[in-house]
Design an enzyme around this catalytic site. Structure first.
Site, short mmCIF file in Angstrom:
data_model
loop_
_atom_site.label_atom_id
_atom_site.label_comp_id
_atom_site.label_asym_id
_atom_site.label_seq_id
_atom_site.Cartn_x
_atom_site.Cartn_y
_atom_site.Cartn_z
N GLU A 1 0.86 -1.19 0.00
CA GLU A 1 0.00 0.00 0.00
C GLU A 1 0.89 1.24 0.00
OE1 GLU A 1 -3.05 0.39 3.09
OE2 GLU A 1 -3.25 2.53 2.59
N GLU B 1 5.07 5.12 3.56
CA GLU B 1 4.59 6.47 3.91
C GLU B 1 5.79 7.36 4.21
OE1 GLU B 1 1.44 8.12 4.01
OE2 GLU B 1 2.92 9.66 4.37
N ASP C 1 -2.69 12.06 -2.96
CA ASP C 1 -2.90 13.51 -3.03
C ASP C 1 -3.34 13.90 -4.44
OD1 ASP C 1 -1.75 14.35 -0.31
OD2 ASP C 1 -0.18 13.08 -1.16
N LYS D 1 -4.62 21.85 -8.30
CA LYS D 1 -4.34 22.95 -9.24
C LYS D 1 -3.65 22.43 -10.49
CE LYS D 1 -3.87 26.44 -5.68
NZ LYS D 1 -2.93 27.01 -4.72
N ASP E 1 -11.25 10.51 -4.41
CA ASP E 1 -12.52 11.21 -4.21
C ASP E 1 -12.57 12.45 -5.11
OD1 ASP E 1 -10.56 12.66 -2.90
OD2 ASP E 1 -11.91 13.39 -1.34
N THR F 1 -11.18 4.82 4.31
CA THR F 1 -9.95 5.41 4.82
C THR F 1 -10.25 6.79 5.42
OG1 THR F 1 -9.22 6.71 2.93
CG2 THR F 1 -8.77 4.33 2.84
N PHE G 1 -8.91 9.72 4.62
CA PHE G 1 -9.12 10.76 3.59
C PHE G 1 -10.42 10.57 2.84
CE2 PHE G 1 -5.90 13.97 3.15
CZ PHE G 1 -4.99 13.56 4.11
N GLU G 2 -10.82 9.33 2.70
CA GLU G 2 -12.11 9.06 2.05
C GLU G 2 -13.24 9.69 2.89
OE1 GLU G 2 -13.05 4.89 1.96
OE2 GLU G 2 -14.60 5.19 0.46
C1 LIG Z 1 -4.12 12.14 0.78
S1 LIG Z 1 -3.19 11.09 1.77
C2 LIG Z 1 -4.14 9.59 1.81
C3 LIG Z 1 -3.75 8.70 2.94
C4 LIG Z 1 -4.55 7.39 3.07
N1 LIG Z 1 -4.38 6.53 1.93
C5 LIG Z 1 -6.03 7.69 3.28
O1 LIG Z 1 -6.81 7.47 2.34
O2 LIG Z 1 -6.38 8.13 4.37
C6 LIG Z 1 -1.84 10.62 0.70
C7 LIG Z 1 -0.65 10.08 1.48
O3 LIG Z 1 0.33 9.62 0.55
C8 LIG Z 1 1.61 9.92 1.08
N2 LIG Z 1 2.54 9.92 -0.06
C9 LIG Z 1 2.51 10.73 -1.14
N3 LIG Z 1 3.49 10.43 -2.00
C10 LIG Z 1 4.16 9.37 -1.43
C11 LIG Z 1 5.29 8.62 -1.84
N4 LIG Z 1 5.92 8.86 -3.00
N5 LIG Z 1 5.73 7.63 -1.03
C12 LIG Z 1 5.09 7.37 0.15
N6 LIG Z 1 4.02 8.05 0.59
C13 LIG Z 1 3.56 9.05 -0.19
C14 LIG Z 1 1.40 11.26 1.74
O4 LIG Z 1 2.39 11.52 2.70
C15 LIG Z 1 0.02 11.11 2.36
O5 LIG Z 1 0.10 10.60 3.67
#
Ligand SMILES: C[S@@+](CC[C@H](N)C(=O)[O-])C[C@H]1O[C@@H](n2cnc3c(N)ncnc32)[C@H](O)[C@@H]1O
Length: 234
Positions: A66, A91, A141, A145, A177, A213, A215-216
């Protein structure tokens, strides 16, 4: 205590990152609780996975990776629900890693590990080709933009890397989302001839196992829809 006091060896280094390519995250100085800080020191050696470790001696069963576990809740739920497979969560942010480590211990799980660092580096340097049974990227993420769209994780080159790392018939499960990101994901995956979209009951079966999740839930509260996209590697 902040991230900078709790760097794992693979945690992204700000100087090195400045010289590197465009990345999918911004390193925030997240504050660790004292429990998370102690988990980073005491549990990482047991439940962490580091770049210098040998993949094949650490993982002998099917592995689900994941990417971007956030607070780690979904990773823990999946691993608890599926003891026959091994789980690895990647992460960049230390508080999420610390929380996931605490969750692994609290649930006495022996089939889940955490990588603290950039998943792109992990995939390139350490994950052998054709070694993953499944890759989950849930609510990455969206980089809303237009000028930031290039930072989105799902891009043609990255998807090619995922195809290299998945076993034949391996599954790629994406969720977002943000509808424009879902459209972008679909376009990138359709252009890659290693992947076949899963539909109908084959899709539902895997989709229904995905836990909600953090963020969801946040997106849904804001009135966003949810798009799950599933593919099988040919
Ligand atoms: C918007 S959050 C979603 C987190 C989780 N999947 C959720 O749905 O609650 C995106 C996560 O991806 C991590 N992330 C982004 N690019 C990454 C990378 N290249 N390697 C590891 N983590 C990454 C960010 O630090 C962030 O915690």
């Amino acid at each position: 205590m902040t991230d900078s006091n709790q760097q794992s060896p693979d945690a992204p280094d700000a100087n090195a990152l400045r010289q590197r390519e465009i990345r999918s995250f911004v390193l925030r100085q997240g504050r660790l609780t004292s429990g998370q800080a102690s988990a980073m020191s005491n549990l990482m050696p047991k439940y962490g996975f580091y770049l210098e470790q040998d993949w094949t001696s650490e993982f002998k069963r099917d592995v689900v990776l994941e990417i971007g576990i956030g607070n780690g809740d979904a990773l823990i739920a999946c691993a608890a629900d599926d003891p026959a497979r091994d789980y690895l969560g990647a992460e960049v942010h230390a508080p999420g890693v610390g929380r996931a480590l605490l969750g692994i211990k609290a649930n006495s799980l022996s089939n889940v590990r955490v990588f603290h660092g950039d998943a792109v580096v992990l995939l390139r340097k350490q994950v052998p080709n054709q070694s993953l049974a499944q890759i989950n990227i849930w609510f990455p993420d969206p980089w809303h933009k237009a000028r930031h769209n290039k930072r989105r994780l799902i891009q043609a080159e990255f998807v090619e890397l995922l195809a290299d790392k998945l076993k034949p018939n391996g599954v790629l499960h994406l969720a977002t989302d943000w509808e424009p990101y879902a459209d972008h994901m679909r376009e990138v995956l359709e252009a890659n001839n290693h992947f076949l979209a899963l539909e109908g009951s084959a899709m539902d079966e895997i989709r229904n196992r995905r836990p909600n999740t953090h963020f969801e839930r946040r997106g849904v509260k804001l009135g966003h829809g949810v798009w799950d996209l599933l593919y099988r590697k040919r």
